[in-house]
Design a protein around this motif. Sequence first.
Motif, PDB file in Angstrom:
ATOM      1  N   PHE A   1       1.020  -1.139  -0.002  1.00 23.06           N
ATOM      2  CA  PHE A   1      -0.064  -0.027   0.113  1.00 23.06           C
ATOM      3  C   PHE A   1       0.928   1.443  -0.015  1.00 23.06           C
ATOM      4  CE2 PHE A   1      -2.261  -3.210   2.257  1.00 23.06           C
ATOM      5  CZ  PHE A   1      -3.423  -3.272   1.727  1.00 23.06           C
ATOM      6  N   LEU A   2       0.301   2.211  -0.418  1.00 20.24           N
ATOM      7  CA  LEU A   2       1.021   3.583   0.115  1.00 20.24           C
ATOM      8  C   LEU A   2       0.099   4.384   0.951  1.00 20.24           C
ATOM      9  CD1 LEU A   2       1.744   5.029  -3.690  1.00 20.24           C
ATOM     10  CD2 LEU A   2       3.258   3.941  -2.137  1.00 20.24           C
ATOM     11  N   ILE A   3       0.844   4.878   1.930  1.00 16.43           N
ATOM     12  CA  ILE A   3       0.214   5.719   2.925  1.00 16.43           C
ATOM     13  C   ILE A   3       0.304   7.020   2.828  1.00 16.43           C
ATOM     14  CG2 ILE A   3      -0.375   5.704   5.536  1.00 16.43           C
ATOM     15  CD1 ILE A   3      -0.630   2.952   4.412  1.00 16.43           C
ATOM     16  N   LYS A   4      -0.738   7.947   2.866  1.00 15.24           N
ATOM     17  CA  LYS A   4      -0.529   9.215   3.104  1.00 15.24           C
ATOM     18  C   LYS A   4      -0.691   9.876   4.336  1.00 15.24           C
ATOM     19  CE  LYS A   4      -0.851  13.623   1.294  1.00 15.24           C
ATOM     20  NZ  LYS A   4       0.391  14.322   0.833  1.00 15.24           N
ATOM     21  N   ARG A   5       0.596  10.303   4.864  1.00 16.53           N
ATOM     22  CA  ARG A   5       0.662  10.549   6.435  1.00 16.53           C
ATOM     23  C   ARG A   5       0.431  11.616   6.905  1.00 16.53           C
ATOM     24  NH1 ARG A   5       4.516   6.744   8.552  1.00 16.53           N
ATOM     25  NH2 ARG A   5       3.418   7.848  10.481  1.00 16.53           N
ATOM     26  N   ASP A   6      -0.781  11.954   6.741  1.00 16.46           N
ATOM     27  CA  ASP A   6      -1.152  13.391   7.285  1.00 16.46           C
ATOM     28  C   ASP A   6      -1.127  13.462   8.759  1.00 16.46           C
ATOM     29  OD1 ASP A   6      -2.238  14.533   4.895  1.00 16.46           O
ATOM     30  OD2 ASP A   6      -4.301  14.796   5.321  1.00 16.46           O
ATOM     31  N   ASP A   7      -0.822  12.285   9.389  1.00 16.96           N
ATOM     32  CA  ASP A   7      -0.400  12.324  10.828  1.00 16.96           C
ATOM     33  C   ASP A   7       0.682  12.897  11.123  1.00 16.96           C
ATOM     34  OD1 ASP A   7       0.568   9.999   9.414  1.00 16.96           O
ATOM     35  OD2 ASP A   7       1.327   9.298  11.226  1.00 16.96           O
ATOM     36  N   LEU A   8       1.564  13.090  10.049  1.00 19.81           N
ATOM     37  CA  LEU A   8       2.804  14.000  10.074  1.00 19.81           C
ATOM     38  C   LEU A   8       2.915  15.231   9.732  1.00 19.81           C
ATOM     39  CD1 LEU A   8       5.120  10.958   8.998  1.00 19.81           C
ATOM     40  CD2 LEU A   8       4.479  11.459  11.263  1.00 19.81           C
ATOM     41  N   LEU A   9       1.767  15.940   9.536  1.00 20.15           N
ATOM     42  CA  LEU A   9       1.808  17.384   9.209  1.00 20.15           C
ATOM     43  C   LEU A   9       2.172  18.328  10.346  1.00 20.15           C
ATOM     44  CD1 LEU A   9      -1.875  17.740   7.657  1.00 20.15           C
ATOM     45  CD2 LEU A   9       0.396  18.163   6.441  1.00 20.15           C
ATOM     46  N   HIS A  10       2.177  17.873  11.468  1.00 20.22           N
ATOM     47  CA  HIS A  10       2.344  18.740  12.497  1.00 20.22           C
ATOM     48  C   HIS A  10       2.247  18.181  13.672  1.00 20.22           C
ATOM     49  CE1 HIS A  10       2.064  22.101  15.612  1.00 20.22           C
ATOM     50  NE2 HIS A  10       2.698  22.902  14.560  1.00 20.22           N
ATOM     51  N   PRO A  11       3.161  18.317  14.812  1.00 16.06           N
ATOM     52  CA  PRO A  11       3.128  17.676  16.136  1.00 16.06           C
ATOM     53  C   PRO A  11       1.875  17.789  16.614  1.00 16.06           C
ATOM     54  CG  PRO A  11       5.206  18.826  15.831  1.00 16.06           C
ATOM     55  CD  PRO A  11       4.325  19.311  14.699  1.00 16.06           C
ATOM     56  N   ASP A  12       1.217  18.671  16.743  1.00 13.62           N
ATOM     57  CA  ASP A  12       0.013  18.892  17.542  1.00 13.62           C
ATOM     58  C   ASP A  12      -1.282  19.293  16.656  1.00 13.62           C
ATOM     59  OD1 ASP A  12       1.287  18.957  19.982  1.00 13.62           O
ATOM     60  OD2 ASP A  12       1.946  20.847  19.687  1.00 13.62           O
ATOM     61  N   PHE A  13      -0.976  19.807  15.382  1.00  7.84           N
ATOM     62  CA  PHE A  13      -2.159  20.138  14.488  1.00  7.84           C
ATOM     63  C   PHE A  13      -2.166  19.392  13.304  1.00  7.84           C
ATOM     64  CE2 PHE A  13      -4.262  23.571  11.898  1.00  7.84           C
ATOM     65  CZ  PHE A  13      -5.698  23.350  12.510  1.00  7.84           C
ATOM     66  N   SER A  14      -2.422  18.049  13.255  1.00  4.72           N
ATOM     67  CA  SER A  14      -2.331  17.216  12.079  1.00  4.72           C
ATOM     68  C   SER A  14      -3.379  16.423  11.857  1.00  4.72           C
ATOM     69  CB  SER A  14      -1.233  16.232  12.561  1.00  4.72           C
ATOM     70  OG  SER A  14      -1.658  15.340  13.484  1.00  4.72           O
ATOM     71  N   GLY A  15      -3.527  15.483  10.822  1.00 11.98           N
ATOM     72  CA  GLY A  15      -4.442  14.640  10.510  1.00 11.98           C
ATOM     73  C   GLY A  15      -5.563  15.351   9.611  1.00 11.98           C
ATOM     74  N   ASN A  16      -6.656  14.681   9.489  1.00 15.97           N
ATOM     75  CA  ASN A  16      -7.898  15.485   8.729  1.00 15.97           C
ATOM     76  C   ASN A  16      -8.280  16.729   9.238  1.00 15.97           C
ATOM     77  OD1 ASN A  16      -9.031  14.228  10.908  1.00 15.97           O
ATOM     78  ND2 ASN A  16     -10.772  13.692   9.784  1.00 15.97           N
ATOM     79  N   LYS A  17      -8.007  16.892  10.728  1.00 15.40           N
ATOM     80  CA  LYS A  17      -8.554  18.162  11.394  1.00 15.40           C
ATOM     81  C   LYS A  17      -7.854  19.474  11.040  1.00 15.40           C
ATOM     82  CE  LYS A  17     -11.704  15.888  13.685  1.00 15.40           C
ATOM     83  NZ  LYS A  17     -11.154  14.549  13.227  1.00 15.40           N
ATOM     84  N   ALA A  18      -6.661  18.967  10.689  1.00 17.68           N
ATOM     85  CA  ALA A  18      -5.482  20.248   9.999  1.00 17.68           C
ATOM     86  C   ALA A  18      -6.249  20.594   8.847  1.00 17.68           C
ATOM     87  CB  ALA A  18      -4.033  19.839   9.845  1.00 17.68           C
ATOM     88  N   ARG A  19      -6.501  19.738   7.992  1.00 20.89           N
ATOM     89  CA  ARG A  19      -7.183  19.798   6.614  1.00 20.89           C
ATOM     90  C   ARG A  19      -8.407  20.744   6.770  1.00 20.89           C
ATOM     91  NH1 ARG A  19      -2.934  18.933   3.153  1.00 20.89           N
ATOM     92  NH2 ARG A  19      -2.182  16.728   3.298  1.00 20.89           N
ATOM     93  N   LYS A  20      -9.385  20.304   7.853  1.00 23.44           N
ATOM     94  CA  LYS A  20     -10.654  20.621   8.054  1.00 23.44           C
ATOM     95  C   LYS A  20     -10.453  22.075   8.263  1.00 23.44           C
ATOM     96  CE  LYS A  20     -13.441  16.528   8.896  1.00 23.44           C
ATOM     97  NZ  LYS A  20     -14.061  15.806   9.991  1.00 23.44           N
TER      98      LYS A  20
END
Length: 283
Positions: free
Chosen positions: A16-35
């Motif tokens: 698989f390929l994993i898009k690592r949005d969990d690594l966007l920022h130490p505290d502000f990451s994942g889909n919430k950082a996008r939203k």
Amino acid sequence: MKNSPIHSFKFQNKSFLIKRDDLLHPDFSGNKARKFYSYFNYLKQNPNIKKIISYGSNQSNAMYSLSVLAKLFGVELWYYVNHIPNYLKINPIGNYKYTLLNGAKIIEDSQTIKELKNKNVNIDKNTIFIKEGGATKEAEIGINILAKELEKYNDYNIFLPSGTGVTALYLQKHFKGKVYTCSCVGDDEYLIKQWNELEKENYPIILKKHKKFHFGKLYKENYEIWKKLKNAGIEFDLLYDPIGWQVVMNNLDILGEKIIYIHQGGIKGNESMLERYQRKYGD
């Protein structure tokens, strides 16, 4: 917002390929950082804002992310929940603990939640109201950036599990390939209802779960696949991703050989979930 990396990942003899949005920022990451990206920009441009109001569960990933956002800009967060168990008040853990440490107010008030849902609350000009889970049209701006980062992977099928389904919805709107998801909070009809409030067409493809999962309830099969995923090299969230990965592995015939799984973060919440799982099933 910086681009999140894409990592190769092998699980149960499948690549698989994993898009690592969990690594966007130490505290502000994942889909919430996008939203919440549009709110980040709005707060930068509007120093008159003094408060953010939202609501949801007492271990919500969105609650924690909003507390980070509020702290960054020196504004208050008032976050309404239906119930806070006494054991959590005495021994704060997970998103609840870290939200409080960021200076937010977590308010137990089911009546205000009803009024917020029914839009019966007057919001003054110095306050931002954000619907539960960031399920708003404003989320489209940050998710469009995610779609742009995935442009060269249009021949891949994208998969991500859904709560409100907003990330999947706007990703499908702006991504030229196919986006697949599964419902994790309500049933599939709930997901379509959420989408219908924001868009009237071009929905992601919902893949069926092999059984009904009650949101937040502990399931041994979810714990087992989470441990296997972690042993394979990546820690995923314990609420959504175990359901998501079971759906993926049960639908490889539909998803094909080229799959990108979106890692949407939520790892902070694992602290409380892991404690519950270990208490029930051991290590």
